[in-house]
Enzyme design. Structure first.
Site, PDB file in Angstrom:
ATOM      1  N   SER A 158       2.406  37.901  -8.363  1.00  0.00           N
ATOM      2  CA  SER A 158       2.224  38.035  -6.919  1.00  0.00           C
ATOM      3  C   SER A 158       3.192  37.144  -6.155  1.00  0.00           C
ATOM      4  O   SER A 158       3.884  37.592  -5.228  1.00  0.00           O
ATOM      5  CB  SER A 158       0.781  37.686  -6.532  1.00  0.00           C
ATOM      6  OG  SER A 158      -0.129  38.611  -7.069  1.00  0.00           O
ATOM      7  N   ARG A 212       1.800  31.479   1.398  1.00  0.00           N
ATOM      8  CA  ARG A 212       0.351  31.696   1.313  1.00  0.00           C
ATOM      9  C   ARG A 212      -0.128  32.681   2.383  1.00  0.00           C
ATOM     10  O   ARG A 212      -1.027  33.498   2.140  1.00  0.00           O
ATOM     11  CB  ARG A 212      -0.383  30.369   1.479  1.00  0.00           C
ATOM     12  CG  ARG A 212      -0.290  29.469   0.269  1.00  0.00           C
ATOM     13  CD  ARG A 212      -1.233  29.918  -0.794  1.00  0.00           C
ATOM     14  NE  ARG A 212      -1.064  29.167  -2.026  1.00  0.00           N
ATOM     15  CZ  ARG A 212      -1.767  29.363  -3.115  1.00  0.00           C
ATOM     16  NH1 ARG A 212      -2.683  30.320  -3.139  1.00  0.00           N
ATOM     17  NH2 ARG A 212      -1.555  28.648  -4.195  1.00  0.00           N
ATOM     18  N   HIS A 227       0.780  36.059   1.212  1.00  0.00           N
ATOM     19  CA  HIS A 227      -0.114  36.452   0.120  1.00  0.00           C
ATOM     20  C   HIS A 227      -1.448  36.950   0.670  1.00  0.00           C
ATOM     21  O   HIS A 227      -2.020  37.933   0.172  1.00  0.00           O
ATOM     22  CB  HIS A 227      -0.330  35.254  -0.809  1.00  0.00           C
ATOM     23  CG  HIS A 227      -1.150  35.553  -2.012  1.00  0.00           C
ATOM     24  ND1 HIS A 227      -2.401  35.048  -2.199  1.00  0.00           N
ATOM     25  CD2 HIS A 227      -0.878  36.310  -3.112  1.00  0.00           C
ATOM     26  CE1 HIS A 227      -2.882  35.468  -3.359  1.00  0.00           C
ATOM     27  NE2 HIS A 227      -1.981  36.243  -3.931  1.00  0.00           N
TER      28      HIS A 227
END
Length: 207
Positions: A15, A38, A41
């Site tokens: 990922s 982040r 994500h």
């Protein structure tokens, strides 16, 4: 049986490798980069980097506040629930005041939403807090008004409310401030997951 990757560590590794391969992070400051990763994500959108705006000192300011035990003040319980307590460095409080007795009456009295009214409970701790606003543009507007009226600025603001009425405008208002430490997402995108992911990364960046 369906064929898919079952190893959690491998999913995690792939990922973040995909994010870094598909996102142009070249203009992002080194200390902010893990935070933006982040946020990407959490959103699943590698082009989010184009809309992230942050003040130069926000990472250092947020981490110092959290290390000193400052609270995380959240506009909604959804944002609060997304923050990983284990990442917080000083057993920091995570607070949302939407369920305080009388909050609906206070909102009616001030002529604003419950999320905006709940900011009244933040006043005493603002100057040592990390503020996380991921749902309500009215909360972000109210926070900026509160600061302009003399309330102390928070150590850091993660302001990324989502939606079609006021979200883009409130984020633009935050992005225009030169007197605050902040991270925001311009435009209509944002939300609880992105906001909580940013706070988690500020607390303890682990990739």
């Amino acid at each position: 049986m369906s064929e898919y990757v079952r190893d959690g560590a491998e999913i995690y590794r792939r990922s973040f490798a995909i994010i870094r391969s598909e996102s142009d992070l070249s203009s992002v400051a080194a200390d902010l980069e893990p935070v933006v990763v982040r946020m990407i994500h959490a959103s699943g959108q590698t082009d989010l980097v184009r809309d992230v705006v942050a003040s130069p000192g926000v990472v250092a300011s947020a981490r110092a506040a959290l290390a000193a035990g400052g609270p995380v003040l959240c506009d909604t319980n959804m944002v609060a629930s997304g923050i990983t307590r284990a990442r917080l460095p000083a057993d920091n409080e995570i607070r949302c005041h939407l369920r305080e007795p009388g909050i609906a009456e206070l909102a009616e009295r001030i002529g604003n939403t419950r999320t905006a009214a709940a900011l009244e409970y933040w006043r005493d701790d603002l100057d040592r807090a990390v503020v996380a606003i991921g749902n309500a543009p009215t909360a972000l507007f109210a926070l900026l008004d509160m600061i302009d009226a003399g309330a102390p600025p928070p150590a850091a603001i993660v302001g990324a409310p989502v939606g079609f009425v006021g979200a883009a405008e409130s984020c633009e208002a935050l992005a225009a401030r030169t007197d605050l430490e902040f991270i925001t997402v311009t435009g209509r995108r944002g939300g609880s997951a992105i906001t909580a992911a940013a706070v988690n990364a500020l607390a303890s960046v682990v990739e």
